[in-house]
Enzyme design. Structure first.
Site, PDB file in Angstrom:
ATOM      1  N   GLY A 152       0.810  -1.208   0.000  1.00 20.26           N
ATOM      2  CA  GLY A 152       0.000   0.000   0.000  1.00 20.26           C
ATOM      3  C   GLY A 152       0.846   1.261   0.000  1.00 20.26           C
ATOM      4  CG  ASN A 153       2.317   5.340   1.444  1.00 19.55           C
ATOM      5  OD1 ASN A 153       1.575   6.264   1.097  1.00 19.55           O
ATOM      6  ND2 ASN A 153       3.527   5.545   1.910  1.00 19.55           N
ATOM      7  CG  HIS A 195       5.337   5.156  -5.083  1.00 19.89           C
ATOM      8  ND1 HIS A 195       5.879   4.434  -6.120  1.00 19.89           N
ATOM      9  CD2 HIS A 195       5.862   4.625  -3.945  1.00 19.89           C
ATOM     10  CE1 HIS A 195       6.711   3.538  -5.644  1.00 19.89           C
ATOM     11  NE2 HIS A 195       6.716   3.610  -4.317  1.00 19.89           N
ATOM     12  CG  HIS A 253       3.307   0.740  -5.565  1.00 20.50           C
ATOM     13  ND1 HIS A 253       3.562   1.819  -4.761  1.00 20.50           N
ATOM     14  CD2 HIS A 253       3.871  -0.321  -4.962  1.00 20.50           C
ATOM     15  CE1 HIS A 253       4.268   1.431  -3.713  1.00 20.50           C
ATOM     16  NE2 HIS A 253       4.469   0.138  -3.804  1.00 20.50           N
ATOM     17  CE  LYS A 259      13.462   1.923  -3.475  1.00 21.25           C
ATOM     18  NZ  LYS A 259      12.699   1.282  -2.447  1.00 21.25           N
ATOM     19  CD  GLN A 289      10.386  -7.566  -2.210  1.00 19.28           C
ATOM     20  OE1 GLN A 289      10.271  -7.416  -1.010  1.00 19.28           O
ATOM     21  NE2 GLN A 289       9.652  -6.877  -3.075  1.00 19.28           N
ATOM     22  CG  LEU A 332       8.931   7.465  -7.748  1.00 18.36           C
ATOM     23  CD1 LEU A 332       7.504   7.510  -8.316  1.00 18.36           C
ATOM     24  CD2 LEU A 332       9.297   8.832  -7.179  1.00 18.36           C
ATOM     25  CB  SER A 333      10.920   4.470  -1.761  1.00 15.69           C
ATOM     26  OG  SER A 333      10.718   3.890  -0.490  1.00 15.69           O
ATOM     27  NE  ARG A 371      10.683   1.473   5.070  1.00 19.49           N
ATOM     28  CZ  ARG A 371      10.471   0.219   4.654  1.00 19.49           C
ATOM     29  NH1 ARG A 371      10.819  -0.142   3.437  1.00 19.49           N
ATOM     30  NH2 ARG A 371       9.898  -0.668   5.449  1.00 19.49           N
TER      31      ARG A 371
END
Ligand code: PAF
Length: 286
Positions: free
Chosen positions: A31-32, A34, A37, A151, A155, A186-187, A189
């Site tokens: 979520g959150n 940007h 995503h 990014k 992972q 973009l993140s 965080r």
């Protein structure tokens, strides 16, 4: 776009789409959202007929003292962005839905070697948490393909390995990192950064680009190159976690003979930990 919260509803909606002959794409997120995503969802939408996204802030992948509690939950805004990007179904489960028997006895998926070092060294247990939740989500959705951002390079490598090693019939697609005009990846965080920190943060990508350029120009003394850039980053206020040049495929420390490289960085600005990377294949033109 429908939003469902239970595995039962998710399976029913996916089964309906499959019954209509649709291919299923999946974009797991916390979520959150940007534009990075949105690019993952748009990529899935180009490739399949039915795109499922998930929003789940997975406690299993956060260490003690990390930002689990303050991780932004922005469901309504996220739903709008997903719809706009071409998502058909959102799965937004609770912690109880994902871990009905708690987390202590939860079966874990671990990917040795690839999970060690880099982010795995500074975030013990993180990749086991990621591999476990992604395996669960893959079993719930059973997509034909899934899209992840490059990014989070380590992972992505861990997820490719688990899909291969556990014989999951899912195609994994890595999407290039989306960057702000000044180069900052973009993140979610980035939202933690104050104005001054936000102005410093693009130094990460500048360093990665300069290291890549130096390697293309023939520099092979990697320890010296990295030490110089580490000093530069610290000089502008980026506290060192790691800065490394690795083999892009197996993530082992790069030798001077390796041609397919990835330069990876993690650094703290105040309490915020930022990561970035740059893939560099010396056999392809810049
Ligand atoms: O990259 C993320 O947002 C998360 O690690 C993922 C893949 C959704 C698993 O929780």
């Amino acid at each position: 776009m429908n939003t469902v919260k239970t595995v039962l509803e998710l399976r029913a909606a996916v089964a309906r789409a499959r019954g209509e002959g649709k291919r299923i794409g999946f974009v797991p997120t916390m979520g959150n959202l940007h534009s990075g995503h949105a690019a993952l969802v748009a990529k899935a939408a180009q490739r399949v007929d039915f795109v499922v996204a998930s929003i789940f802030v997975n406690p299993l992948q956060f260490g003690a003292g990390e930002d689990l509690d303050k991780y932004p939950r922005t469901l309504a805004a996220d739903q709008e962005k997903l719809l706009e990007a071409g998502c058909h179904l959102l799965f937004a489960p609770t912690v109880e839905e994902m871990y009905p028997d708690g987390m202590a006895g939860q079966t874990r998926v671990s990917v040795p070697q690839l999970s060690e070092g880099l982010c795995g060294a500074s975030r013990p247990g993180h990749f086991e948490g990621v591999a476990t939740v992604v395996s669960k989500l893959f079993n719930m959705v059973q997509p034909d393909l899934a899209v992840f951002g490059q990014k989070d390079y380590q992972q992505l490598a861990v997820i490719r390995a688990l899909v291969h090693d556990l014989n999951m019939p899912i195609q994994i697609i890595g999407e290039p990192t989306v960057r702000a005009a000044d180069g900052l990846a973009l993140s979610s965080r980035n939202g933690y950064l104050n104005e001054e920190q936000r102005a410093i943060a693009p130094a990460l990508y500048r360093s990665l680009s300069q290291i890549a350029a130096a390697i293309r120009d023939g520099e092979r003394d990697y320890p010296k190159l990295l030490a110089e850039h580490q000093l530069q980053l610290e000089a502008v206020g980026l506290r060192h976690d790691y800065l490394e040049i690795r083999n892009a495929r197996n993530l082992r420390p790069a030798t001077a003979d390796d041609r397919d490289l990835v330069i990876l960085v993690a650094a703290f600005l105040g309490a915020t930990r930022l990561i970035d990377n740059l893939h560099l294949n010396l056999d392809t033109p810049a």
